[in-house]
Design a protein around this motif. Structure first.
Motif, PDB file in Angstrom:
ATOM      1  N   ARG A  81       0.839  -1.206   0.000  1.00  0.00           N
ATOM      2  CA  ARG A  81       0.000   0.000   0.000  1.00  0.00           C
ATOM      3  C   ARG A  81       0.870   1.252   0.000  1.00  0.00           C
ATOM      4  O   ARG A  81       0.618   2.206  -0.747  1.00  0.00           O
ATOM      5  CB  ARG A  81      -0.922  -0.015   1.222  1.00  0.00           C
ATOM      6  CG  ARG A  81      -1.732   1.251   1.436  1.00  0.00           C
ATOM      7  CD  ARG A  81      -2.625   1.569   0.263  1.00  0.00           C
ATOM      8  NE  ARG A  81      -3.454   2.735   0.531  1.00  0.00           N
ATOM      9  CZ  ARG A  81      -4.028   3.474  -0.414  1.00  0.00           C
ATOM     10  NH1 ARG A  81      -3.879   3.155  -1.693  1.00  0.00           N
ATOM     11  NH2 ARG A  81      -4.762   4.516  -0.092  1.00  0.00           N
ATOM     12  N   LEU A  85       1.387   3.967  -3.310  1.00  0.00           N
ATOM     13  CA  LEU A  85       1.207   5.418  -3.198  1.00  0.00           C
ATOM     14  C   LEU A  85       2.455   6.156  -3.675  1.00  0.00           C
ATOM     15  O   LEU A  85       2.352   7.212  -4.310  1.00  0.00           O
ATOM     16  CB  LEU A  85       0.874   5.798  -1.758  1.00  0.00           C
ATOM     17  CG  LEU A  85      -0.534   5.409  -1.302  1.00  0.00           C
ATOM     18  CD1 LEU A  85      -0.647   5.459   0.217  1.00  0.00           C
ATOM     19  CD2 LEU A  85      -1.580   6.327  -1.942  1.00  0.00           C
ATOM     20  N   GLN A 108      -0.970  12.415   2.180  1.00  0.00           N
ATOM     21  CA  GLN A 108      -1.716  12.171   3.415  1.00  0.00           C
ATOM     22  C   GLN A 108      -1.966  10.675   3.603  1.00  0.00           C
ATOM     23  O   GLN A 108      -1.770  10.130   4.705  1.00  0.00           O
ATOM     24  CB  GLN A 108      -3.046  12.923   3.373  1.00  0.00           C
ATOM     25  CG  GLN A 108      -3.940  12.644   4.572  1.00  0.00           C
ATOM     26  CD  GLN A 108      -5.336  13.265   4.407  1.00  0.00           C
ATOM     27  OE1 GLN A 108      -5.607  13.947   3.428  1.00  0.00           O
ATOM     28  NE2 GLN A 108      -6.203  13.001   5.362  1.00  0.00           N
ATOM     29  N   GLN A 109      -2.386  10.005   2.548  1.00  0.00           N
ATOM     30  CA  GLN A 109      -2.674   8.579   2.629  1.00  0.00           C
ATOM     31  C   GLN A 109      -1.408   7.775   2.917  1.00  0.00           C
ATOM     32  O   GLN A 109      -1.454   6.765   3.612  1.00  0.00           O
ATOM     33  CB  GLN A 109      -3.327   8.108   1.334  1.00  0.00           C
ATOM     34  CG  GLN A 109      -4.735   8.641   1.142  1.00  0.00           C
ATOM     35  CD  GLN A 109      -5.357   8.180  -0.166  1.00  0.00           C
ATOM     36  OE1 GLN A 109      -4.662   7.777  -1.107  1.00  0.00           O
ATOM     37  NE2 GLN A 109      -6.677   8.254  -0.245  1.00  0.00           N
ATOM     38  N   ARG A 110      -0.275   8.234   2.387  1.00  0.00           N
ATOM     39  CA  ARG A 110       0.970   7.523   2.643  1.00  0.00           C
ATOM     40  C   ARG A 110       1.319   7.547   4.144  1.00  0.00           C
ATOM     41  O   ARG A 110       1.764   6.546   4.709  1.00  0.00           O
ATOM     42  CB  ARG A 110       2.133   8.115   1.846  1.00  0.00           C
ATOM     43  CG  ARG A 110       3.397   7.259   1.921  1.00  0.00           C
ATOM     44  CD  ARG A 110       4.607   7.948   1.309  1.00  0.00           C
ATOM     45  NE  ARG A 110       5.677   6.982   1.086  1.00  0.00           N
ATOM     46  CZ  ARG A 110       6.539   6.561   1.996  1.00  0.00           C
ATOM     47  NH1 ARG A 110       6.452   7.043   3.243  1.00  0.00           N
ATOM     48  NH2 ARG A 110       7.482   5.685   1.697  1.00  0.00           N
ATOM     49  N   GLN A 112      -0.718   7.669   6.590  1.00  0.00           N
ATOM     50  CA  GLN A 112      -1.603   6.716   7.252  1.00  0.00           C
ATOM     51  C   GLN A 112      -1.176   5.275   6.964  1.00  0.00           C
ATOM     52  O   GLN A 112      -1.231   4.411   7.842  1.00  0.00           O
ATOM     53  CB  GLN A 112      -3.041   6.943   6.779  1.00  0.00           C
ATOM     54  CG  GLN A 112      -3.599   8.312   7.169  1.00  0.00           C
ATOM     55  CD  GLN A 112      -4.901   8.638   6.457  1.00  0.00           C
ATOM     56  OE1 GLN A 112      -5.289   7.967   5.488  1.00  0.00           O
ATOM     57  NE2 GLN A 112      -5.588   9.671   6.931  1.00  0.00           N
ATOM     58  N   ALA A 113      -0.745   5.039   5.716  1.00  0.00           N
ATOM     59  CA  ALA A 113      -0.330   3.692   5.334  1.00  0.00           C
ATOM     60  C   ALA A 113       0.946   3.272   6.058  1.00  0.00           C
ATOM     61  O   ALA A 113       1.118   2.108   6.420  1.00  0.00           O
ATOM     62  CB  ALA A 113      -0.129   3.614   3.818  1.00  0.00           C
TER      63      ALA A 113
END
Length: 269
Positions: A81, A85, A108-110, A112-113
């Motif tokens: 994941r 990203l 941002q998603q990274r 969280q990942a």
């Protein structure tokens, strides 16, 4: 000239040590390369476990192998994941506001990942270490096992054929599965490190890359449609790249030698 051979138990032992080092590095530095190395190492271990499962007369080791596979899958998916990203951000070359929006989202998603990946490492590393250690102990008597290159080639081709035998009409999931099978087949065949296996390894690597390029653009275009719109110029650009990479992947699949071609390769969607 000496005939090269694969040594699956010895290779597995080396990869387990590599995994330990990769996890340690990611815990202190979750940048792109350490995460990529972690993900690749989990795949290479899975490939050796696939190879061992094909061999008769080995010491009983299925129980720790099954438990290790389950935890390796968790770790690989979490690392994957983060890696995906990184790749998606790298594919966005535009300087537009829409591109900035997507890059910000991925950043941002990274974060969280990475938190998710580190949480999985924290929760499961000791169990994974324990299962891998038990697995290696059970295989100690097979430490010197050697598979001649020509036998390894046949084992790999048979395994790949079984993994890619599917109905005539292929969907995106099946195309993705063919790419993943090519990746594992490459890692299996590379363990011999001989001239006779190098060409086949390169063929699998090329197929893996072609399928990976298509999958990356497919994922990015889908995200862009959701986050921007289907009429967005950036979405349309990504969709064009997706179609181009899909055509290249299909072309490569159709051009494969008969012993590598997936069953019924026409009508690939």
């Amino acid at each position: 000239m000496a005939v090269r051979a694969a040594h699956p138990v010895r290779t597995l032992r080396d990869l387990v040590a590599t995994l330990e080092a990769a996890i340690t590095l990611v815990r202190t530095n979750a940048k792109s390369k350490p995460v990529h190395d972690l993900r690749t190492t989990t795949r290479r271990i899975e490939a050796q476990l696939e190879l061992l499962a094909l061999l008769p007369d080995l010491p009983e080791h299925r129980k720790p192998a099954k438990k290790a596979r389950k935890l390796l899958r968790k770790l690989r998916r979490a690392a994957g994941r983060v890696r995906d990203l990184d790749v998606q951000r790298g594919l966005i070359r535009s300087k537009s506001d829409e591109a900035h929006k997507l890059r910000s989202l991925f950043k941002q998603q990274r974060g969280q990942a990475v938190e998710r990946l580190l949480d999985i490492v924290h929760k499961h590393q000791s169990k994974l270490d324990r299962h891998l250690k038990a697995l290696l102990e059970m295989l100690t008597s097979a430490q010197s096992l050697a598979i001649p290159a020509e036998h390894l080639i046949q084992l790999t081709l048979d395994w790949y054929a079984h993994q890619t035998s599917a109905p005539i009409h292929r969907n995106h999931r099946q195309l993705h599965d063919i790419r993943k099978a090519a990746k594992l087949a490459r890692y299996i065949i590379e363990s011999a490190g001989s001239a006779s296996t190098r060409h086949l390894a390169l063929t699998f690597e090329s197929l893996q890359k072609s399928g990976g390029d298509w999958h990356d653009w497919h994922t990015l275009s889908r995200i862009a449609r959701r986050e921007l719109s289907s009429s967005s110029s950036l979405t349309q650009s990504f969709t064009h790249r997706r179609e181009k990479s899909l055509a290249e992947y299909q072309s490569q699949l159709k051009a494969l030698p008969r012993n590598l071609a997936p069953s019924n390769p026409r009508n690939i969607a």
